[in-house]
Scaffold this motif. Structure first.
Motif, short mmCIF file in Angstrom:
data_model
loop_
_atom_site.label_atom_id
_atom_site.label_comp_id
_atom_site.label_asym_id
_atom_site.label_seq_id
_atom_site.Cartn_x
_atom_site.Cartn_y
_atom_site.Cartn_z
N GLY A 13 0.83 -11.48 -15.20
CA GLY A 13 2.27 -11.56 -15.00
C GLY A 13 2.99 -10.39 -14.40
N ALA A 14 3.23 -9.35 -15.20
CA ALA A 14 4.08 -8.24 -14.76
C ALA A 14 3.46 -7.50 -13.58
N VAL A 15 2.13 -7.39 -13.58
CA VAL A 15 1.46 -6.71 -12.47
C VAL A 15 1.63 -7.52 -11.18
N CYS A 16 1.47 -8.83 -11.27
CA CYS A 16 1.64 -9.69 -10.09
C CYS A 16 3.07 -9.60 -9.54
N GLU A 17 4.05 -9.54 -10.44
CA GLU A 17 5.44 -9.42 -10.00
C GLU A 17 5.65 -8.13 -9.22
N ARG A 18 5.10 -7.03 -9.72
CA ARG A 18 5.22 -5.75 -9.02
C ARG A 18 4.52 -5.80 -7.66
N LEU A 19 3.34 -6.40 -7.65
CA LEU A 19 2.56 -6.51 -6.42
C LEU A 19 3.29 -7.37 -5.38
N GLU A 20 3.83 -8.51 -5.82
CA GLU A 20 4.54 -9.40 -4.90
C GLU A 20 5.79 -8.74 -4.35
N GLN A 21 6.49 -7.96 -5.17
CA GLN A 21 7.66 -7.22 -4.70
C GLN A 21 7.29 -6.29 -3.56
N ALA A 22 6.19 -5.58 -3.73
CA ALA A 22 5.74 -4.65 -2.69
C ALA A 22 5.27 -5.40 -1.45
N GLN A 23 4.59 -6.53 -1.63
CA GLN A 23 4.11 -7.30 -0.48
C GLN A 23 5.26 -7.88 0.34
N VAL A 24 6.29 -8.36 -0.32
CA VAL A 24 7.47 -8.87 0.40
C VAL A 24 8.15 -7.75 1.17
N HIS A 25 8.28 -6.60 0.53
CA HIS A 25 8.95 -5.45 1.15
C HIS A 25 8.20 -4.98 2.40
N LEU A 26 6.86 -5.06 2.37
CA LEU A 26 6.05 -4.54 3.48
C LEU A 26 5.49 -5.64 4.37
N ALA A 27 5.94 -6.88 4.18
CA ALA A 27 5.36 -8.02 4.88
C ALA A 27 5.20 -7.84 6.39
N PRO A 28 6.17 -7.25 7.11
CA PRO A 28 6.01 -7.11 8.56
C PRO A 28 4.84 -6.21 8.96
N LEU A 29 4.36 -5.40 8.03
CA LEU A 29 3.30 -4.45 8.36
C LEU A 29 1.90 -4.93 7.97
N LEU A 30 1.82 -5.99 7.17
CA LEU A 30 0.57 -6.32 6.49
C LEU A 30 -0.09 -7.60 7.00
N VAL A 31 -1.42 -7.65 6.82
CA VAL A 31 -2.21 -8.85 7.06
C VAL A 31 -2.23 -9.65 5.76
N HIS A 32 -2.01 -10.94 5.84
CA HIS A 32 -2.09 -11.80 4.66
C HIS A 32 -3.56 -12.11 4.37
N HIS A 33 -3.96 -12.01 3.10
CA HIS A 33 -5.33 -12.38 2.73
C HIS A 33 -5.33 -13.12 1.41
N GLN A 34 -6.48 -13.69 1.05
CA GLN A 34 -6.59 -14.58 -0.10
C GLN A 34 -7.18 -13.90 -1.34
N ARG A 35 -7.54 -12.64 -1.23
CA ARG A 35 -8.25 -12.00 -2.34
C ARG A 35 -7.32 -11.80 -3.54
N GLN A 36 -7.82 -12.13 -4.73
CA GLN A 36 -7.02 -12.03 -5.94
C GLN A 36 -6.71 -10.56 -6.29
N PRO A 37 -5.57 -10.32 -6.96
CA PRO A 37 -5.24 -8.94 -7.36
C PRO A 37 -6.32 -8.38 -8.29
N HIS A 38 -6.80 -7.19 -7.95
CA HIS A 38 -7.87 -6.58 -8.75
C HIS A 38 -7.90 -5.08 -8.50
N ILE A 39 -8.53 -4.38 -9.42
CA ILE A 39 -8.79 -2.95 -9.27
C ILE A 39 -10.30 -2.79 -9.14
N THR A 40 -10.75 -2.33 -7.99
CA THR A 40 -12.18 -2.12 -7.80
C THR A 40 -12.65 -0.99 -8.71
N LEU A 41 -13.74 -1.25 -9.41
CA LEU A 41 -14.29 -0.28 -10.35
C LEU A 41 -15.53 0.42 -9.79
#
Length: 199
Positions: A30-58
């Protein structure tokens, strides 16, 4: 300038191999996705859209293979040794803090702080029997998106700075996952192969 994501499948990298394996922390909450989506909308003109789920690589393992033929192949025996090391570690659940936006040359990301040091302990266990496939120092992060073109870094910095500051979001880590993705599908989804529950 930023390094753009090229719209191709990088055959010189995968050499015909099908799947790439990584250990990760699921951040599709929930809250992490909301933060991520806020950033993605803000930077949308600069970014490539992809399908990979939100994750932290370990820990980056490599191409999944029955036997080692290339230096970046990863076998079931290697995975079993990592699982044994995780069991021996017996690490308790811990909390990460998802913070401000930042940028690599190729991608925008949210910073990940690890006040309890759980990530370092997990990475040490995973690396006891296997060398990580890595070209630069490990920086825990949550990818917002890859850049679509070679943008002037000054422009990118201005855009990042214009994103409203928000307090860090907590992410409780109770399990980690070994996942794979199709190497020939650019930004394709992650498929969880197995999970390890902490504690």
């Amino acid at each position: 300038r930023t390094l753009p994501q090229e719209d191709r499948d990088y055959p010189e990298w995968h050499q015909g191999r099908a799947h790439y394996g990584v250990w990760l922390i699921d951040a599709d909450v929930g809250a992490v996705c909301e933060r991520l989506e806020q950033a993605q909308v803000h930077l949308a003109p600069l970014l490539v859209h992809h399908q990979r789920q939100p994750h932290i690589t370990l820990f980056v393992c490599g191409f999944m293979a029955d036997v080692v033929e290339h230096g970046d192949d990863f076998t079931p025996a290697m995975l079993a040794a990592q699982q044994a090391a995780l069991q021996a570690l017996q690490l308790e659940p811990f909390t990460l803090e998802i913070g401000a936006i930042d940028s690599f040359d190729s991608a925008a990301f949210l910073r990940v702080d690890d006040p309890s040091g759980g990530l370092a302990l997990l990475r040490h266990a995973l690396g006891q029997s296997t060398c990580e496939i890595r070209q630069s120092a490990y920086v825990p992060h949550l990818t917002v998106g890859l850049y679509r073109a070679a943008f002037d870094t000054g422009l990118v910095v201005q855009r990042l700075a214009a994103l409203p500051w928000c307090a860090p979001v907590s992410l409780r880590v109770e399990r980690i996952h070994f996942a794979r993705y199709q190497a020939q599908v650019l930004g394709g989804p992650l498929e969880i192969v197995l999970s390890h529950t902490l504690g």
